[in-house]
Motif scaffolding. Structure first.
Motif, PDB file in Angstrom:
ATOM      1  N   ASN A 224       6.716  -1.417  -1.069  1.00  0.00           N
ATOM      2  CA  ASN A 224       6.617  -1.767  -2.605  1.00  0.00           C
ATOM      3  C   ASN A 224       6.711  -3.101  -2.824  1.00  0.00           C
ATOM      4  O   ASN A 224       5.961  -3.691  -3.660  1.00  0.00           O
ATOM      5  CB  ASN A 224       8.049  -1.274  -3.056  1.00  0.00           C
ATOM      6  CG  ASN A 224       8.100  -0.065  -3.671  1.00  0.00           C
ATOM      7  OD1 ASN A 224       7.119   0.426  -4.287  1.00  0.00           O
ATOM      8  ND2 ASN A 224       9.026   0.939  -3.527  1.00  0.00           N
ATOM      9  N   ASP A 296       3.716   3.478  -7.493  1.00  0.00           N
ATOM     10  CA  ASP A 296       3.592   4.436  -6.358  1.00  0.00           C
ATOM     11  C   ASP A 296       2.240   4.663  -5.824  1.00  0.00           C
ATOM     12  O   ASP A 296       1.387   5.263  -6.430  1.00  0.00           O
ATOM     13  CB  ASP A 296       4.207   5.719  -6.742  1.00  0.00           C
ATOM     14  CG  ASP A 296       4.474   6.527  -5.518  1.00  0.00           C
ATOM     15  OD1 ASP A 296       3.648   6.545  -4.411  1.00  0.00           O
ATOM     16  OD2 ASP A 296       5.481   7.237  -5.559  1.00  0.00           O
ATOM     17  N   MET A 297       1.837   4.030  -4.470  1.00  0.00           N
ATOM     18  CA  MET A 297       0.338   4.128  -3.860  1.00  0.00           C
ATOM     19  C   MET A 297      -0.061   5.322  -3.798  1.00  0.00           C
ATOM     20  O   MET A 297      -1.275   5.675  -3.828  1.00  0.00           O
ATOM     21  CB  MET A 297       0.432   3.204  -2.861  1.00  0.00           C
ATOM     22  CG  MET A 297      -0.825   3.018  -2.161  1.00  0.00           C
ATOM     23  SD  MET A 297      -2.249   2.548  -3.241  1.00  0.00           S
ATOM     24  CE  MET A 297      -2.164   0.687  -2.834  1.00  0.00           C
ATOM     25  N   ARG A 298       0.837   6.302  -3.339  1.00  0.00           N
ATOM     26  CA  ARG A 298       0.717   7.832  -2.918  1.00  0.00           C
ATOM     27  C   ARG A 298      -0.056   8.449  -4.264  1.00  0.00           C
ATOM     28  O   ARG A 298      -1.113   8.907  -4.155  1.00  0.00           O
ATOM     29  CB  ARG A 298       1.748   8.342  -2.550  1.00  0.00           C
ATOM     30  CG  ARG A 298       1.521   9.591  -1.807  1.00  0.00           C
ATOM     31  CD  ARG A 298       2.745  10.272  -1.303  1.00  0.00           C
ATOM     32  NE  ARG A 298       3.837   9.411  -1.530  1.00  0.00           N
ATOM     33  CZ  ARG A 298       5.121   9.389  -0.858  1.00  0.00           C
ATOM     34  NH1 ARG A 298       5.055  10.462   0.047  1.00  0.00           N
ATOM     35  NH2 ARG A 298       6.115   8.759  -1.062  1.00  0.00           N
ATOM     36  N   GLY A 345       5.786   1.134   4.158  1.00  0.00           N
ATOM     37  CA  GLY A 345       5.258   2.532   3.486  1.00  0.00           C
ATOM     38  C   GLY A 345       3.682   2.771   3.226  1.00  0.00           C
ATOM     39  O   GLY A 345       3.505   3.845   3.654  1.00  0.00           O
TER      40      GLY A 345
HETATM   41  P1  ADP Z   1      10.100  -0.655   0.261  1.00  0.00           P
HETATM   42  O1  ADP Z   1       9.269  -1.691   0.300  1.00  0.00           O
HETATM   43  O2  ADP Z   1      10.793   0.055  -1.222  1.00  0.00           O
HETATM   44  O3  ADP Z   1      10.919  -0.532   1.509  1.00  0.00           O
HETATM   45  P2  ADP Z   1       8.267   1.461   1.736  1.00  0.00           P
HETATM   46  O4  ADP Z   1       8.052   0.440   2.669  1.00  0.00           O
HETATM   47  O5  ADP Z   1       8.913   2.684   1.701  1.00  0.00           O
HETATM   48  O6  ADP Z   1       8.830   0.580   0.514  1.00  0.00           O
HETATM   49  O7  ADP Z   1       6.737   1.780   1.044  1.00  0.00           O
HETATM   50  C1  ADP Z   1       6.846   2.319  -0.280  1.00  0.00           C
HETATM   51  C2  ADP Z   1       5.254   2.680  -0.826  1.00  0.00           C
HETATM   52  O8  ADP Z   1       4.437   3.275   0.364  1.00  0.00           O
HETATM   53  C3  ADP Z   1       5.173   3.246  -2.019  1.00  0.00           C
HETATM   54  O9  ADP Z   1       4.124   2.696  -2.881  1.00  0.00           O
HETATM   55  C4  ADP Z   1       4.695   4.834  -1.685  1.00  0.00           C
HETATM   56  O10 ADP Z   1       3.807   5.420  -2.681  1.00  0.00           O
HETATM   57  C5  ADP Z   1       3.669   4.243  -0.343  1.00  0.00           C
HETATM   58  N1  ADP Z   1       3.411   5.632   0.388  1.00  0.00           N
HETATM   59  C6  ADP Z   1       4.248   6.115   1.171  1.00  0.00           C
HETATM   60  N2  ADP Z   1       3.530   7.183   1.879  1.00  0.00           N
HETATM   61  C7  ADP Z   1       2.229   7.141   1.455  1.00  0.00           C
HETATM   62  C8  ADP Z   1       1.018   7.743   1.650  1.00  0.00           C
HETATM   63  N3  ADP Z   1       0.788   8.847   2.383  1.00  0.00           N
HETATM   64  N4  ADP Z   1      -0.098   7.249   1.101  1.00  0.00           N
HETATM   65  C9  ADP Z   1       0.072   6.156   0.237  1.00  0.00           C
HETATM   66  N5  ADP Z   1       1.066   5.425  -0.145  1.00  0.00           N
HETATM   67  C10 ADP Z   1       2.159   5.887   0.431  1.00  0.00           C
END
Ligand code: ADP
Length: 419
Positions: A224, A296-298, A345
């Motif tokens: 994020n 949300d990138m997903r 993520g």
């Molecule tokens: P934080 O900085 O809050 O710790 P994370 O490292 O957990 O965040 O990353 C969250 C991001 O990773 C979100 O944008 C989520 O959509 C993205 N993400 C997780 N899995 C996937 C995936 N398979 N494809 C694309 N983006 C993903």
């Protein structure tokens, strides 16, 4: 030794319980016993705890309970850890938790290594509130809460997100504004995600079996929040986040780099105050602001691939383009590197986004292997570049909690800290 690792946010506490000691660090056999999160502290909080079974599976507990503050949340966590029902081998009383390691966001210029928390250290963390008004007060709440819950007997260690970047040279950390503002107000680049960047350079060194002084890599943490770190000889040489975590890459809701003159212009045009503008840049910009859909990138990748959504595609393109620009500029500032490492993520899970970032970099000697890129998701660690690639590309899942647990132990037993 059982170390409780805490990461306290404004209304949440994340934790891990990690069993580590000097021998386990050496042999990389320390392990997580339990983990969890409490969200929405202050109201009907959501509790989600998991304990590892001996066979590697997990037992999960979920509930909604009113928890008025961080102390109540931490009391809940500790009670669950020591309860006979949770049944963690060797843990049944408070004293079975040897120490607590805290992720502390900002250590300023003074707190440049992990430290046992004393009244003096608490005061120094309080002094940094000015630089991280959103984060340090939350981290301090966790520290005070542990003192309350353990009755002042617990050993606590602070591990700073800024500390890894204390090796930045002055020409990289200073902003080109009148020097007196640095002197008077400590306005400079500090950098963040240091625990994550430090962890991935350590893992890379282990995977390659090379000494720290030879680690010249670019670490790209895409979650994020997102940041890039140029690492030379295993030490941070430059990083994309600045005095606050707003600078640099495009993030979930943060703009990253922007012409500072936009701030006044936007304030004038929209009738915003300066803090309104800052809120726009921090909370309504980035992937969310561009796509108009989500941070949300997903979901964005799904919208782009399945529905051909124009703004989702644009948001991903801008995100990837900014990251690619940083790779180019950090390769120049490092005078070359041997590897690019993705984590966070998005960096760990999205072969699509990694592919967009690396696209067209063959001329620089960066050639991804499509099949390896596709196969390396969901916590997998490994190389995703082709054999012919001059620079290697790795995916290394981050593990900030493990590094915090290890630093906590090192502080406790007087082992030297890796700098
Ligand atoms: P934080 O900085 O809050 O710790 P994370 O490292 O957990 O965040 O990353 C969250 C991001 O990773 C979100 O944008 C989520 O959509 C993205 N993400 C997780 N899995 C996937 C995936 N398979 N494809 C694309 N983006 C993903």
């Amino acid at each position: 030794m059982n170390i409780l690792v805490l990461n306290c946010g404004s209304s949440s506490v994340k934790f891990q319980l990690i069993d580590t000691d000097a021998e386990k660090i050496k042999t990389d056999t320390d392990r997580r016993l339990a983990h969890g999160v409490i969200e929405r502290i202050g109201g009907p909080a959501l509790v989600n705890f998991s304990v590892q079974n001996a066979d590697g599976s997990q037992r999960t507990t979920r509930e909604a309970v009113p928890l008025r503050d961080h102390s109540a949340a931490i009391e809940k966590i500790v009670q669950w850890i020591i309860s006979p029902e949770t049944n963690i081998s060797g843990i049944s009383t408070y004293s079975d938790i040897a120490a607590v390691g805290h992720r502390v966001v900002h250590g300023g210029e003074e707190l440049t290594r992990s430290l046992i928390i004393t009244d003096e250290v608490i005061k120094q963390i309080e002094d940094c509130i000015d630089l991280a008004p959103l984060h340090n007060p939350q981290n301090l709440k966790g520290i005070y809460a542990i003192r309350k819950v353990f009755g002042g007997t617990a050993q606590q260690v602070a591990v700073f997100d800024t500390a890894f970047h204390h090796t930045l040279p002055d020409y990289a950390y200073l902003y080109a504004i009148p020097y007196q503002f640095y002197r008077r107000h400590k306005i400079r680049r500090y950098g963040f995600h240091g625990i994550s960047h430090r962890y991935v350079q350590y893992r890379y060194r282990m995977l390659k079996n090379i000494p720290r002084d030879t680690v010249n890599v670019i670490s790209i943490h895409l979650g994020n929040g997102a940041s890039v770190c140029a690492i030379k000889g295993g030490r941070s040489q430059d990083t994309s986040m600045g005095m606050t975590p707003l600078e640099g890459l495009i993030m979930g809701t943060r703009s990253g780099d922007i012409d500072p003159a936009v701030l006044e212009h936007l304030a004038h045009k929209e009738g915003f105050s300066l803090s309104d503008v800052e809120a726009v840049l921090n909370k309504q910009s980035g992937l969310l602001g561009i796509s108009g859909l989500t941070n949300d990138m997903r979901e964005l990748v799904a919208e782009a691939v399945e529905n051909d959504d124009r703004r989702a595609k644009l948001a991903i393109e801008m995100f990837a383009y900014r990251a690619k620009k940083y790779i180019g500029s950090y390769l120049a500032s490092l005078n070359g590197a041997s590897a690019i490492i993705f984590t966070g993520g998005i960096g760990e899970n999205s072969d699509y986004v990694r592919g967009r970032i690396l696209d067209g970099l063959d001329w620089l000697g960066i050639t991804p292997d499509e099949a390896l890129n596709k196969a390396t998701t969901r916590g997998k660690e490994g190389k995703i570049s082709a054999e012919s690639s001059r620079l290697e590309v790795y995916v290394i899942p981050t593990n900030e909690e493990l590094l915090i647990a290890r630093d906590t132990l090192r502080c406790l037993i007087g082992l030297e800290l890796p700098r």
